[in-house]
Design an enzyme around this catalytic site. Structure first.
Site, PDB file in Angstrom:
ATOM      1  N   HIS A 172       6.091 -26.702   3.189  1.00 25.65           N
ATOM      2  CA  HIS A 172       5.191 -27.761   2.709  1.00 25.65           C
ATOM      3  C   HIS A 172       4.150 -27.217   1.746  1.00 25.65           C
ATOM      4  O   HIS A 172       3.141 -27.866   1.491  1.00 25.65           O
ATOM      5  CB  HIS A 172       4.509 -28.424   3.907  1.00 25.65           C
ATOM      6  CG  HIS A 172       5.493 -28.997   4.883  1.00 25.65           C
ATOM      7  ND1 HIS A 172       6.152 -30.185   4.651  1.00 25.65           N
ATOM      8  CD2 HIS A 172       5.966 -28.508   6.050  1.00 25.65           C
ATOM      9  CE1 HIS A 172       6.978 -30.422   5.663  1.00 25.65           C
ATOM     10  NE2 HIS A 172       6.891 -29.418   6.522  1.00 25.65           N
ATOM     11  N   GLU A 208       0.843  -1.205   0.000  1.00 27.44           N
ATOM     12  CA  GLU A 208       0.000   0.000   0.000  1.00 27.44           C
ATOM     13  C   GLU A 208       0.877   1.253   0.000  1.00 27.44           C
ATOM     14  O   GLU A 208       0.473   2.304  -0.495  1.00 27.44           O
ATOM     15  CB  GLU A 208      -0.958  -0.001   1.208  1.00 27.44           C
ATOM     16  CG  GLU A 208      -2.094   0.996   1.042  1.00 27.44           C
ATOM     17  CD  GLU A 208      -3.224   0.818   2.051  1.00 27.44           C
ATOM     18  OE1 GLU A 208      -4.337   0.429   1.653  1.00 27.44           O
ATOM     19  OE2 GLU A 208      -2.989   1.089   3.246  1.00 27.44           O
ATOM     20  N   LYS A 224     -13.493   1.708  -3.790  1.00 25.54           N
ATOM     21  CA  LYS A 224     -14.473   1.949  -2.730  1.00 25.54           C
ATOM     22  C   LYS A 224     -15.691   2.696  -3.294  1.00 25.54           C
ATOM     23  O   LYS A 224     -16.831   2.357  -3.003  1.00 25.54           O
ATOM     24  CB  LYS A 224     -13.854   2.801  -1.618  1.00 25.54           C
ATOM     25  CG  LYS A 224     -12.872   2.078  -0.732  1.00 25.54           C
ATOM     26  CD  LYS A 224     -12.531   2.977   0.446  1.00 25.54           C
ATOM     27  CE  LYS A 224     -11.236   2.569   1.103  1.00 25.54           C
ATOM     28  NZ  LYS A 224     -10.755   3.522   2.089  1.00 25.54           N
TER      29      LYS A 224
HETATM   30  O1  F6P Z   1      -8.168   0.491   2.275  1.00 25.83           O
HETATM   31  C1  F6P Z   1      -7.414   1.601   2.530  1.00 25.83           C
HETATM   32  C2  F6P Z   1      -7.386   2.050   3.953  1.00 25.83           C
HETATM   33  O2  F6P Z   1      -7.600   3.416   3.909  1.00 25.83           O
HETATM   34  C3  F6P Z   1      -6.074   1.720   4.653  1.00 25.83           C
HETATM   35  O3  F6P Z   1      -5.061   2.579   4.300  1.00 25.83           O
HETATM   36  C4  F6P Z   1      -6.480   1.813   6.072  1.00 25.83           C
HETATM   37  O4  F6P Z   1      -5.533   1.250   6.933  1.00 25.83           O
HETATM   38  C5  F6P Z   1      -7.808   1.080   6.035  1.00 25.83           C
HETATM   39  O5  F6P Z   1      -8.385   1.468   4.797  1.00 25.83           O
HETATM   40  C6  F6P Z   1      -8.731   1.373   7.178  1.00 25.83           C
HETATM   41  O6  F6P Z   1      -9.055   2.731   7.247  1.00 25.83           O
HETATM   42  P1  F6P Z   1      -9.737   3.345   8.542  1.00 25.83           P
HETATM   43  O7  F6P Z   1      -8.793   3.194   9.680  1.00 25.83           O
HETATM   44  O8  F6P Z   1      -9.967   4.785   8.188  1.00 25.83           O
HETATM   45  O9  F6P Z   1     -11.014   2.614   8.808  1.00 25.83           O
END
Ligand code: F6P
Length: 543
Positions: free
Chosen positions: A385, A354, A506
């Site tokens: 394994h 990431e 998202k």
């Molecule tokens: O999926 C991306 C992300 O923003 C990560 O960088 C982060 O750790 C995770 O989602 C959770 O985000 P939050 O702590 O804002 O719920």
């Protein structure tokens, strides 16, 4: 020196080294002395990397020419190194001891960090002493952390790694982690828990992550159904919110006194040192958590002060640069030889991919270097394994990190000590065979073996040897990887602290949710997606 010149020197060396086998390089009796580096109980062994001593000098020259020294000072000094979000990335401040002020954007961040640690301390004592009570007055004995990504992986990995460091007063508390969006972890767990004695910790930097909010809503409903009480009472007794967005936590219903806060300058995947580490403090006690911070701080100081040629995170990063950019190796296996580090590969997958899974440079232009490799892993002996066959005889070049503590079970049974000896022997044997291949065997045996019993070797690896796995040592290990990631980002000229790549998915998922309820609502979809939607909707609505 100019970085371009450093790259061209390195390319020239790589051309020559590509023709040489590790077995040849490792024939040098001083190999270990030249390529192993230690700091404060942690040893980094690069002897099995496909490099010569002068390669390391050239890589160090590249780090210097990339302005790394100044960039480290910028990171730790609180400059806005996260350029696309215009903010600092100050995870190092989270482990800076009290009394070392750091003023960033007009505020002493260290004072704020220490105040939060004090609040965590109070909360942990209240829980450990049985003073945090559920809706019917019974003491809380179960804590469920609900979070995902950085709000899950760090605490989960650390609690598992340090489970043997539980202080006596924490033994009464059961700890669970729930992250999966589809509710499968939660639904299985809730049927086994007592609602009257369960506390949920909602961990979310943004407090908008749908995975976490969906699990939180299910937990809240479960408690309401079980208690028959009004939601405010449930929230007061059974929910803590950890976030950088207090207003959003309040809107969800977390009372202010149940909120633990951190700051937007703490990246999600760098947040286990902040209040997000509350489950760690519950499991290991505040002393354990402070030891973890102290170990990380020792590496922060080392990263800022040690010459690059002795600097563990910088050297780890440079070995990666050499493999990825000069030897064209784009797969990286993380192999802990200690079951307590079972979640380390998943943690590092997020930290590395990431952070550095980027192809656009800080100035907006396309990168002309390969960046983060594909990273995966497993407890080493288990992976032997499973996927080691590919490491030994497949067609892919893979770089491996072996991570192992020298000492374990010193005060436990002889058979457990024997098991640790077994793990150590396997770790050393695998690193050796991956490097030497057939050359690890005697010449006659190798020469008479059929093709399917031949081992190419030449797979480079790093061994990280901890004296012992303690909270302090784990803090050192994780901080080393964090700074490794930063060093590589500096050399690749990318921003390791944003994650725009995950945002589009998202947004699209939200639109797709409408489509499941009301087909056709989001407009025309591609035929592949539409075909699946039609099939799913037909199944969902069939009798
Ligand atoms: O999926 C991306 C992300 O923003 C990560 O960088 C982060 O750790 C995770 O989602 C959770 O985000 P939050 O702590 O804002 O719920």
């Amino acid at each position: 020196m100019n970085p371009d010149k450093c790259w061209s020197d390195l390319r020239e060396s790589a051309q020559a080294l590509k023709k040489r086998h590790l077995s040849e390089l490792m024939a040098d009796d001083s190999r270990f002395d030249t390529f192993s580096f230690s700091h404060d109980g942690m040893l980094l062994d690069l002897s099995r990397q496909r490099m010569l001593p002068e390669t390391l000098d050239q890589l160090v020259a590249l780090a210097e020419a990339s302005g790394l020294k100044q960039k480290i000072d910028d990171l730790i000094g609180g400059s806005h190194v996260n350029t696309t979000e215009d903010r600092a990335a100050l995870h190092t401040a989270l482990r800076t001891p009290a009394g070392k002020p750091l003023v960033v954007d007009g505020k002493d961040v260290v004072a704020g960090v220490q105040a939060t640690l004090d609040k965590m301390d109070n909360l942990v004592s209240t829980l450990h002493s049985g003073q945090w009570r559920g809706f019917n007055g019974e003491a809380i004995d179960t804590v469920v952390n609900i979070g995902v990504g950085g709000s899950d992986l760090g605490p989960l990995m650390t609690c598992h790694a340090l489970s043997e460091f539980q202080p006596d007063n924490a033994r009464g508390i059961d700890l669970h982690f729930v992250s999966s969006m589809d509710g499968s972890q939660l639904s299985g767990l809730l049927s086994r828990l007592n609602p009257a004695t369960t506390l949920f910790v909602l961990s979310s930097k943004s407090f908008t992550t749908i995975d976490t909010l969906a699990n939180a809503a299910t937990a809240r409903q479960w408690l309401q159904d079980a208690s028959g009480l009004e939601v405010e009472t449930i929230l007061r007794h059974h929910f803590i919110g950890i976030t950088a967005q207090p207003q959003k936590a309040s809107e969800w219903g977390i009372p202010t006194q149940n909120q633990l806060l951190f700051w937007d300058w703490t990246g999600g995947r760098y947040s286990m040192w902040s209040a997000i580490g509350l489950p760690i403090a519950i499991a290991t006690g505040m002393d354990g958590f402070r030891q973890l911070l102290a170990g990380a701080h020792s590496i922060d100081t080392h990263f800022q002060q040690a010459p690059f040629k002795e600097n563990l995170p910088v050297l780890l990063a440079l070995a990666g640069i050499w493999n990825i950019n000069l030897l064209d190796i784009h797969a990286h296996a993380i192999l802990p030889y200690d079951g307590r580090l079972a979640h380390l590969p998943a943690y590092l997958e997020q930290l590395e991919m990431e952070s550095n899974g980027k192809s656009v440079r800080l100035d907006g232009t396309d990168s002309d270097h390969r960046t983060c490799p594909v990273l995966w892993g497993e407890i080493g002996p288990n992976a032997q394994h499973a996927f080691y066959q590919l490491l030994h005889q497949g067609t892919e070049s893979v770089m491996c990190d072996f991570i192992v503590p020298a000492k374990r079970y010193t005060e436990q049974s002889r058979t457990l000590q024997e098991q640790h000896r077994l793990a150590l022997a396997n770790c050393l044997a695998q690193a050796r065979v991956l490097a030497l291949g057939d050359k690890a065997l005697d010449a006659d045996t190798a020469a008479s073996a059929p093709p399917w019993k031949r081992y190419r070797g030449n797979q480079p690896s790093t061994v990280i040897l901890l004296d012992e796995l303690t909270p302090y040592a784990l803090g050192q290990l994780i901080a080393t990887y964090e700074h490794k990631v930063y060093t590589q980002a500096v050399i690749w000229q990318i921003n390791p602290f944003d994650q725009w790549g995950v945002e589009l998915g998202k947004k699209m998922a939200t639109a797709m949710l409408d489509e499941l309820d009301e087909p056709g609502r989001s407009g025309k979809l591609d035929s592949a997606t539409q075909g699946l939607l039609d099939r799913i909707n037909a199944q969902r609505h069939s009798a």
